[in-house]
Design a protein around this motif. Sequence first.
Motif, mmCIF file in Angstrom:
data_model
loop_
_atom_site.group_PDB
_atom_site.id
_atom_site.type_symbol
_atom_site.label_atom_id
_atom_site.label_comp_id
_atom_site.label_asym_id
_atom_site.label_seq_id
_atom_site.Cartn_x
_atom_site.Cartn_y
_atom_site.Cartn_z
ATOM 1 N N ASP A 159 0.835 -1.195 0.000
ATOM 2 C CA ASP A 159 0.000 0.000 0.000
ATOM 3 C C ASP A 159 0.871 1.246 0.000
ATOM 4 O OD1 ASP A 159 -2.769 -1.178 2.026
ATOM 5 O OD2 ASP A 159 -2.381 -1.288 -0.123
ATOM 6 N N LEU A 160 0.206 2.386 -0.126
ATOM 7 C CA LEU A 160 0.906 3.655 -0.012
ATOM 8 C C LEU A 160 1.473 3.831 1.388
ATOM 9 C CD1 LEU A 160 -1.599 6.064 -1.768
ATOM 10 C CD2 LEU A 160 0.612 5.350 -2.637
ATOM 11 N N ALA A 161 2.492 4.663 1.458
ATOM 12 C CA ALA A 161 2.999 5.035 2.772
ATOM 13 C C ALA A 161 1.883 5.717 3.552
ATOM 14 C CB ALA A 161 4.193 5.968 2.613
ATOM 15 N N PRO A 162 1.856 5.569 4.878
ATOM 16 C CA PRO A 162 0.747 6.124 5.674
ATOM 17 C C PRO A 162 0.541 7.615 5.464
ATOM 18 C CG PRO A 162 2.084 4.634 6.993
ATOM 19 C CD PRO A 162 2.794 4.786 5.690
ATOM 20 N N GLU A 163 1.623 8.413 5.326
ATOM 21 C CA GLU A 163 1.434 9.857 5.188
ATOM 22 C C GLU A 163 0.760 10.210 3.866
ATOM 23 O OE1 GLU A 163 5.835 9.006 4.186
ATOM 24 O OE2 GLU A 163 4.309 8.326 5.616
ATOM 25 N N LEU A 164 1.063 9.434 2.804
ATOM 26 C CA LEU A 164 0.383 9.673 1.533
ATOM 27 C C LEU A 164 -1.096 9.318 1.634
ATOM 28 C CD1 LEU A 164 2.831 8.458 -1.280
ATOM 29 C CD2 LEU A 164 1.981 10.761 -0.922
ATOM 30 N N ARG A 165 -1.373 8.205 2.281
ATOM 31 C CA ARG A 165 -2.763 7.776 2.429
ATOM 32 C C ARG A 165 -3.553 8.794 3.242
ATOM 33 N NH1 ARG A 165 -1.692 3.013 3.988
ATOM 34 N NH2 ARG A 165 -1.815 3.394 6.227
ATOM 35 N N ASP A 166 -2.947 9.326 4.314
ATOM 36 C CA ASP A 166 -3.634 10.316 5.140
ATOM 37 C C ASP A 166 -3.860 11.618 4.381
ATOM 38 O OD1 ASP A 166 -3.596 8.447 7.131
ATOM 39 O OD2 ASP A 166 -1.878 9.323 8.203
ATOM 40 N N ALA A 167 -2.826 12.053 3.614
ATOM 41 C CA ALA A 167 -2.962 13.298 2.864
ATOM 42 C C ALA A 167 -4.032 13.182 1.798
ATOM 43 C CB ALA A 167 -1.626 13.675 2.231
ATOM 44 N N LEU A 168 -4.100 12.026 1.144
ATOM 45 C CA LEU A 168 -5.134 11.827 0.131
ATOM 46 C C LEU A 168 -6.508 11.793 0.771
ATOM 47 C CD1 LEU A 168 -6.049 11.207 -2.744
ATOM 48 C CD2 LEU A 168 -5.627 8.786 -2.273
ATOM 49 N N GLY A 169 -6.620 11.122 1.918
ATOM 50 C CA GLY A 169 -7.914 11.069 2.595
ATOM 51 C C GLY A 169 -8.400 12.448 3.001
ATOM 52 N N ALA A 170 -7.466 13.305 3.470
ATOM 53 C CA ALA A 170 -7.855 14.661 3.867
ATOM 54 C C ALA A 170 -8.370 15.461 2.679
ATOM 55 C CB ALA A 170 -6.662 15.371 4.494
ATOM 56 N N LEU A 171 -7.751 15.297 1.523
ATOM 57 C CA LEU A 171 -8.204 16.032 0.344
ATOM 58 C C LEU A 171 -9.515 15.461 -0.188
ATOM 59 C CD1 LEU A 171 -7.658 18.246 -1.713
ATOM 60 C CD2 LEU A 171 -6.267 16.622 -3.019
ATOM 61 N N ARG A 172 -9.642 14.149 -0.172
ATOM 62 C CA ARG A 172 -10.857 13.523 -0.708
ATOM 63 C C ARG A 172 -12.073 13.822 0.165
ATOM 64 N NH1 ARG A 172 -11.138 9.580 -4.190
ATOM 65 N NH2 ARG A 172 -12.558 8.368 -2.905
#
Length: 685
Positions: free
Chosen positions: A107-120
Amino acid sequence: MRLRDLFLVDPCLPLPGAGASGRGAAPAPGDLAGVLVPPSLGAPLLRALRRLTAALDEGRAAPLPFLWIAGPPGSGKSTLLRLLLTGLHRAPPPGGPLPGAARSPRDLAPELRDALGALRARIDGASVVVSAAREGARGASLHAVVLQQLKERLGEPAERRRELSVKDAVEEIFALLRLRAPAKTLCLGIDDVDALAAADDAGRRNVVSFLSHLAQRLKSRAWLVATARDDGREPEDLGPLEALFPADLRLRLDRSLPDVLRLGALAKRPPAEAALRDLFRQRAAELVQHARASASLTEDELVASWPLLPEVIDLLIRTASALRASAAPGGEAPLSVPGWVGEILRAEGLRDAPLDRCVPLDAAFDAARAALDPAVLAAVAQIDDLPELDGQRPLVSRVARAVALLELSADAAPVTPSGIARSLYGGPRESVPVAAVSACLAALEAARLAALTERRGAQLLTASFEPWRRERDDFTVTFEHTSELIRELLGELLHGLVVPRLEGRSAPLRAWYSDGKRQHDTPLLRPPGDAALGLDLRYLPMYRRSDAEWRDRSGRPPLAGRLIWVAAGDPERARDLSIDLLRARRMIRRAERRAPSQREDLRLLQLEQARDIDLARRMREAVTREFMAGSFYYRGEPWPAAELGAGWGEAALAALARASLAHAAHAGRSTAAAGERLTQGGEPP
């Protein structure tokens, strides 16, 4: 160890938006979990996600949030753009997932996943990606392309593209979103926007006008992510467009293309590096001798680029740039080099090849099929139908595939047999002798599937070459045409010739040309005032080249004061070359008047231009060879040209110097004789 054991990421997984055609994938449904993110783009993607989220939180979502991604060619701009829009696109498009939604075991690194979730959490996107380079080649307007692709994304029935104004297209986009996707935000990605915006003032104004209307009508329901090549262009070229982007929403990718490849498709596992370093120590000399490897190849360079060599990667970069520049209207988008490398590594059987297998250039041909000229593909396919190639067909086919790629960058380096042989190197037992490549090129030339020129080397001939050749051969070249060509050539040879000084002063030179039929004493050099010396160049029929005739004529008026140079030998060689050269120039003029835009027209024009340069050089050599085989004549005395100098200019200057001395001596004798007659009471001459 096998090649598949080298890489951090399985090469069978394509990158989003980096396919062989460069068109890439449209955004796939769902978030980015499992989508392959190249290691070199993880940090830029994280910065982009955080900057866009901050723009929304700070209230800068109206009228239109922008993200500008700039960088050198191949730095990963297109892949980053599609990664972003993949994450912002939620609903599955009609017909299921689109190609390119590659899955990775991790999976993506956790910080990328969190940043994408915040934008989505702040946006529900309907994404559209437009290749500006491709649409610019088609001559299409940006606003019309965006409208058409949005209709396809939202399941609208396909319809014939209409000519719309910018305002009308924006109104249709607004109505379409309100009717079919009232809660969605249009996420628009424009790849290589500079291809449209920087072409001319009209293209730049059209892009700026469309984006301004989009911002005013859709407000925060439209987003834009644009990429632009940062290759030394003056800032004012894109000034009006780049000014629309807030300074903190501009990203620049600084990595070079080789860095992107090393950290992306060619990224190695640490245990594999030791094996590659052992390979380098065993094979360095062999690679320099047989493969496209320079003597300066280092161990680190081989480890970073293997199973390709740095020189092969350079060839792919030049080839991709050439394909981008000549993208056919309505064809595939230009190649993405990282995507092309990925396609090569995904080739059938390659992942299971032994570690010492080096990828030959012809392996890139099939991976680039979608972007190559269909006429070139058809020419390569013809090889299978030629019975005269039985026995050497496999190697001829490989040579043709290598030529198809190498000729795209022939302006930088001619396609030579030795270069082809080095590009086909694939391993210890897969070197190809240069003589075998030369034989294959000769077979292709005999079958009228290839042409060889000194300037560009080998070039494939397609089906359109036959009509071109027939049109070229229909032109009749007369004796007058050939004579005029030789007159022009001799004028060029005389240009800049430094004439020897006569009695301490510069001596102006007058020169004439005669062909024994149509042109007689045609001026080549005509200085103002009286000229002390005259050079008479005679390119005559065979029966007019005898030594006896010119010994006699040069000693009598009106030629007694001239230095006469008579060509010798058989003029048929120059005549044949002049026919080919004049036909080539006629075809070049006709092609340039037609303003060729299709790939095949440009290929034929390039071939004829290369022939023109080669034939002009050979014509010059043939004519100067005939003059060097001849003699100078001055006042009845012959001076063989070959005894006066090694080349045309050297012989001419030596003859002029000798003629100057003879002229001065003759003038002195005439003066002395006149004085003696006056002393004796005679009349002056």
